[in-house]
Enzyme design. Sequence first.
Site, PDB file in Angstrom:
ATOM      1  N   THR A   1      27.230  34.808  36.171  1.00  0.00           N
ATOM      2  CA  THR A   1      28.621  34.497  35.832  1.00  0.00           C
ATOM      3  C   THR A   1      28.716  33.529  34.652  1.00  0.00           C
ATOM      4  OG1 THR A   1      30.569  33.330  36.685  1.00  0.00           O
ATOM      5  CG2 THR A   1      28.476  32.727  37.650  1.00  0.00           C
ATOM      6  N   ASP A   2      29.850  33.563  33.958  1.00  0.00           N
ATOM      7  CA  ASP A   2      30.079  32.604  32.866  1.00  0.00           C
ATOM      8  C   ASP A   2      30.260  31.180  33.396  1.00  0.00           C
ATOM      9  OD1 ASP A   2      32.590  32.914  34.024  1.00  0.00           O
ATOM     10  OD2 ASP A   2      33.624  33.445  32.160  1.00  0.00           O
ATOM     11  N   GLU A   3      30.504  31.044  34.699  1.00  0.00           N
ATOM     12  CA  GLU A   3      30.748  29.700  35.248  1.00  0.00           C
ATOM     13  C   GLU A   3      29.540  28.790  35.151  1.00  0.00           C
ATOM     14  OE1 GLU A   3      32.515  29.372  39.023  1.00  0.00           O
ATOM     15  OE2 GLU A   3      33.828  31.080  38.717  1.00  0.00           O
TER      16      GLU A   3
ATOM     17  N   TYR B   1      29.211  26.746  44.057  1.00  0.00           N
ATOM     18  CA  TYR B   1      28.985  28.165  43.720  1.00  0.00           C
ATOM     19  C   TYR B   1      28.326  28.293  42.344  1.00  0.00           C
ATOM     20  CZ  TYR B   1      29.997  32.690  41.608  1.00  0.00           C
ATOM     21  OH  TYR B   1      29.886  33.875  40.927  1.00  0.00           O
TER      22      TYR B   1
ATOM     23  N   LYS C   1      24.570  29.658  41.229  1.00  0.00           N
ATOM     24  CA  LYS C   1      24.327  30.773  40.300  1.00  0.00           C
ATOM     25  C   LYS C   1      23.489  30.288  39.105  1.00  0.00           C
ATOM     26  CE  LYS C   1      25.646  34.469  40.418  1.00  0.00           C
ATOM     27  NZ  LYS C   1      25.147  35.724  41.077  1.00  0.00           N
TER      28      LYS C   1
ATOM     29  N   ASN D   1      35.616  36.655  34.459  1.00  0.00           N
ATOM     30  CA  ASN D   1      36.338  37.030  35.697  1.00  0.00           C
ATOM     31  C   ASN D   1      36.673  38.510  35.752  1.00  0.00           C
ATOM     32  OD1 ASN D   1      36.766  34.071  35.513  1.00  0.00           O
ATOM     33  ND2 ASN D   1      38.053  34.442  37.299  1.00  0.00           N
TER      34      ASN D   1
ATOM     35  N   LYS E   1      40.467  36.214  46.370  1.00  0.00           N
ATOM     36  CA  LYS E   1      40.411  35.950  44.923  1.00  0.00           C
ATOM     37  C   LYS E   1      41.821  35.966  44.325  1.00  0.00           C
ATOM     38  CE  LYS E   1      35.880  35.699  44.948  1.00  0.00           C
ATOM     39  NZ  LYS E   1      35.090  36.838  45.267  1.00  0.00           N
TER      40      LYS E   1
ATOM     41  N   ARG F   1      42.527  22.829  42.880  1.00  0.00           N
ATOM     42  CA  ARG F   1      41.149  22.972  43.376  1.00  0.00           C
ATOM     43  C   ARG F   1      40.325  21.765  42.918  1.00  0.00           C
ATOM     44  NH1 ARG F   1      38.203  28.349  41.325  1.00  0.00           N
ATOM     45  NH2 ARG F   1      39.094  29.240  43.209  1.00  0.00           N
TER      46      ARG F   1
HETATM   47  P1  NAD Z   1      31.642  39.967  46.531  1.00  0.00           P
HETATM   48  O1  NAD Z   1      31.718  38.701  47.306  1.00  0.00           O
HETATM   49  O2  NAD Z   1      32.808  40.880  46.476  1.00  0.00           O
HETATM   50  O3  NAD Z   1      30.404  40.852  47.040  1.00  0.00           O
HETATM   51  C1  NAD Z   1      29.178  40.285  47.375  1.00  0.00           C
HETATM   52  C2  NAD Z   1      28.396  41.305  48.206  1.00  0.00           C
HETATM   53  O4  NAD Z   1      27.128  40.717  48.513  1.00  0.00           O
HETATM   54  C3  NAD Z   1      29.066  41.640  49.540  1.00  0.00           C
HETATM   55  O5  NAD Z   1      29.037  43.025  49.787  1.00  0.00           O
HETATM   56  C4  NAD Z   1      28.219  40.886  50.561  1.00  0.00           C
HETATM   57  O6  NAD Z   1      28.181  41.531  51.840  1.00  0.00           O
HETATM   58  C5  NAD Z   1      26.859  40.902  49.879  1.00  0.00           C
HETATM   59  N1  NAD Z   1      26.009  39.797  50.351  1.00  0.00           N
HETATM   60  C6  NAD Z   1      26.352  38.478  50.465  1.00  0.00           C
HETATM   61  N2  NAD Z   1      25.304  37.774  50.952  1.00  0.00           N
HETATM   62  C7  NAD Z   1      24.276  38.661  51.120  1.00  0.00           C
HETATM   63  C8  NAD Z   1      22.940  38.537  51.577  1.00  0.00           C
HETATM   64  N3  NAD Z   1      22.444  37.343  51.966  1.00  0.00           N
HETATM   65  N4  NAD Z   1      22.169  39.639  51.620  1.00  0.00           N
HETATM   66  C9  NAD Z   1      22.650  40.851  51.241  1.00  0.00           C
HETATM   67  N5  NAD Z   1      23.916  41.033  50.808  1.00  0.00           N
HETATM   68  C10 NAD Z   1      24.720  39.945  50.744  1.00  0.00           C
HETATM   69  O7  NAD Z   1      31.201  39.512  45.078  1.00  0.00           O
HETATM   70  P2  NAD Z   1      31.555  40.170  43.672  1.00  0.00           P
HETATM   71  O8  NAD Z   1      32.805  39.554  43.163  1.00  0.00           O
HETATM   72  O9  NAD Z   1      31.427  41.636  43.772  1.00  0.00           O
HETATM   73  O10 NAD Z   1      30.356  39.573  42.777  1.00  0.00           O
HETATM   74  C11 NAD Z   1      29.119  40.286  42.670  1.00  0.00           C
HETATM   75  C12 NAD Z   1      28.196  39.515  41.746  1.00  0.00           C
HETATM   76  O11 NAD Z   1      28.790  39.373  40.470  1.00  0.00           O
HETATM   77  C13 NAD Z   1      27.884  38.090  42.221  1.00  0.00           C
HETATM   78  O12 NAD Z   1      26.525  37.826  41.945  1.00  0.00           O
HETATM   79  C14 NAD Z   1      28.778  37.217  41.377  1.00  0.00           C
HETATM   80  O13 NAD Z   1      28.224  35.928  41.209  1.00  0.00           O
HETATM   81  C15 NAD Z   1      28.822  38.004  40.092  1.00  0.00           C
HETATM   82  N6  NAD Z   1      30.022  37.815  39.262  1.00  0.00           N
HETATM   83  C16 NAD Z   1      31.260  37.941  39.819  1.00  0.00           C
HETATM   84  C17 NAD Z   1      32.388  37.811  39.013  1.00  0.00           C
HETATM   85  C18 NAD Z   1      33.781  37.975  39.588  1.00  0.00           C
HETATM   86  O14 NAD Z   1      34.752  37.802  38.853  1.00  0.00           O
HETATM   87  N7  NAD Z   1      33.970  38.326  40.842  1.00  0.00           N
HETATM   88  C19 NAD Z   1      32.237  37.518  37.659  1.00  0.00           C
HETATM   89  C20 NAD Z   1      30.945  37.380  37.128  1.00  0.00           C
HETATM   90  C21 NAD Z   1      29.845  37.537  37.938  1.00  0.00           C
HETATM   91  O1  TDX Z   2      45.291  31.096  45.241  1.00  0.00           O
HETATM   92  C1  TDX Z   2      44.764  30.823  44.146  1.00  0.00           C
HETATM   93  N1  TDX Z   2      45.501  30.185  43.184  1.00  0.00           N
HETATM   94  C2  TDX Z   2      45.000  29.849  41.963  1.00  0.00           C
HETATM   95  O2  TDX Z   2      45.707  29.259  41.129  1.00  0.00           O
HETATM   96  C3  TDX Z   2      43.394  31.183  43.834  1.00  0.00           C
HETATM   97  C4  TDX Z   2      42.550  31.895  44.859  1.00  0.00           C
HETATM   98  C5  TDX Z   2      42.908  30.853  42.582  1.00  0.00           C
HETATM   99  N2  TDX Z   2      43.670  30.196  41.677  1.00  0.00           N
HETATM  100  C6  TDX Z   2      43.110  29.908  40.332  1.00  0.00           C
HETATM  101  C7  TDX Z   2      41.759  29.251  40.307  1.00  0.00           C
HETATM  102  C8  TDX Z   2      41.163  29.807  39.019  1.00  0.00           C
HETATM  103  O3  TDX Z   2      41.618  29.043  37.914  1.00  0.00           O
HETATM  104  O4  TDX Z   2      42.928  31.185  39.705  1.00  0.00           O
HETATM  105  C9  TDX Z   2      41.752  31.200  38.912  1.00  0.00           C
HETATM  106  C10 TDX Z   2      40.823  32.292  39.410  1.00  0.00           C
HETATM  107  O5  TDX Z   2      40.364  31.902  40.703  1.00  0.00           O
HETATM  108  P1  TDX Z   2      39.283  32.784  41.520  1.00  0.00           P
HETATM  109  O6  TDX Z   2      39.793  34.165  41.692  1.00  0.00           O
HETATM  110  O7  TDX Z   2      38.913  32.012  42.725  1.00  0.00           O
HETATM  111  O8  TDX Z   2      38.100  32.895  40.468  1.00  0.00           O
HETATM  112  P2  TDX Z   2      37.148  31.817  39.741  1.00  0.00           P
HETATM  113  O9  TDX Z   2      37.062  30.559  40.496  1.00  0.00           O
HETATM  114  O10 TDX Z   2      37.575  31.768  38.305  1.00  0.00           O
HETATM  115  O11 TDX Z   2      35.730  32.585  39.872  1.00  0.00           O
HETATM  116  C11 TDX Z   2      35.670  34.014  39.661  1.00  0.00           C
HETATM  117  O12 TDX Z   2      35.138  34.312  38.383  1.00  0.00           O
HETATM  118  C12 TDX Z   2      33.782  34.028  38.164  1.00  0.00           C
HETATM  119  C13 TDX Z   2      34.838  34.689  40.750  1.00  0.00           C
HETATM  120  O13 TDX Z   2      35.355  34.356  42.024  1.00  0.00           O
HETATM  121  C14 TDX Z   2      33.393  34.292  40.641  1.00  0.00           C
HETATM  122  O14 TDX Z   2      32.610  35.022  41.589  1.00  0.00           O
HETATM  123  C15 TDX Z   2      32.906  34.612  39.250  1.00  0.00           C
HETATM  124  O15 TDX Z   2      31.601  34.129  39.106  1.00  0.00           O
END
Ligand code: NAD
Ligand code: TDX
Length: 332
Positions: A121-123, A148, A152, A177, A187, A271
């Site tokens: 992730t970019d975080e 988190y 990562k 994101n 999310k 947050r």
């Molecule tokens: P998600 O939480 O929707 O999915 C995670 C999956 O991993 C789930 O199916 C869960 O059951 C599985 N999992 C969790 N712990 C596990 C374990 N111990 N063993 C096996 N499986 C396990 O997450 P996502 O949003 O799909 O993110 C996927 C990946 O992409 C992550 O590595 C996250 O850091 C990265 N990522 C997410 C975002 C975003 O915006 N959501 C952005 C950049 C990178």
């Molecule tokens: O109820 C809310 N209100 C709000 O203002 C929630 C859930 C979030 N927020 C804000 C926090 C952040 O500025 O919205 C923005 C996005 O929040 P999230 O969806 O929790 O994402 P973020 O914390 O940015 O992280 C996401 O992007 C990077 C993913 O959850 C991560 O897995 C990924 O690595």
Amino acid sequence: MQNILVTGGAGFIGSNFVHHVVETTDARVTVLDKLTYASTEESLAGLPEDRVRLVVGDIADASVVDPLVEEADAVVHYAAESHNDNSLSDPAPFIVTNLVGTFTLLEAARRYDKRFHHVSTDEVYGDLELDDPKRFTEETPYNPSSPYSASKAGSDHLVRAWVRSFGVRATISNCSNNYGPWQHVEKFIPRQITEVIDGRKPRVYGDGLNVRDWIHTSDHSSAVLAILEKGRVGETYLIGADGERSNVDVVRAILRHFGRDADDIEWVTDRAGHDRRYAIESGKLRSELGWTPQFQDFEAGLADTIEWYQANEAWWRPAKAATEAAYAAKGQ
Ligand code: NAD
Ligand code: TDX
């Protein structure tokens, strides 16, 4: 590449990648997923059984991981605990899954000499000021803010060390994101869409001016496949689609879609440690691998996503109820 092991392939982004691989290649996929509360197993329904297999198990368990890595040609590692707010209330599972899990997979990739792609992730780079002219690049120093993002960042460092010390054939991608269908309602975007569907006000943290750089999950999948197929081993690629928006702008776009007043917002406590702005410079990925995002218009992608949540209430209702109960128990 004929056999790809996709960890976390029953999650939001991993499942999208499995569909992308099935649609665009001849490869077979094994999904290794623990099926935590965050999984979206239904999203894998209907995929051809002779090409996609689900193994339920933990990436931190070497007895599960080893034979699956041995039989694969490549590992694409998505599995993670992924929600910042959860990492603030209970960091422990983030350390086990994101660090010990990645370590366990890397050891198997080393033992069996397998190509490894790590999805990050970019975080890991921390945050930018709103008026900073710079964006994150592959050279930006690591500076994570939350449990988190620290977990990562640690997992990225493990991958880099296994490349340098043991010659593991790994690449890393750091994406911004994601939004799109099948994202868990904890999310930001799905939470606000489902609040508005239920006639409530979207809940925005702090002043709402925090900026996220949105990319459709399909574009993330095509970038990861391009890196797996054509990326240079040992390299990191940033993935982004020039989608910077403030949280309040995203919420107003959702409210507009439903014909609601643009100021119908519930402002809630910020947050802890809230990152101000993320922004990705993805020139390396575009120029080296010829990748371009298909979803150039965020508002159109958001409208599709809203319509998907309207049409798929049966999927998200139970998770919404569980998430709301958990927030109520924590007083959020
Ligand atoms: P998600 O939480 O929707 O999915 C995670 C999956 O991993 C789930 O199916 C869960 O059951 C599985 N999992 C969790 N712990 C596990 C374990 N111990 N063993 C096996 N499986 C396990 O997450 P996502 O949003 O799909 O993110 C996927 C990946 O992409 C992550 O590595 C996250 O850091 C990265 N990522 C997410 C975002 C975003 O915006 N959501 C952005 C950049 C990178
Ligand atoms: O109820 C809310 N209100 C709000 O203002 C929630 C859930 C979030 N927020 C804000 C926090 C952040 O500025 O919205 C923005 C996005 O929040 P999230 O969806 O929790 O994402 P973020 O914390 O940015 O992280 C996401 O992007 C990077 C993913 O959850 C991560 O897995 C990924 O690595």
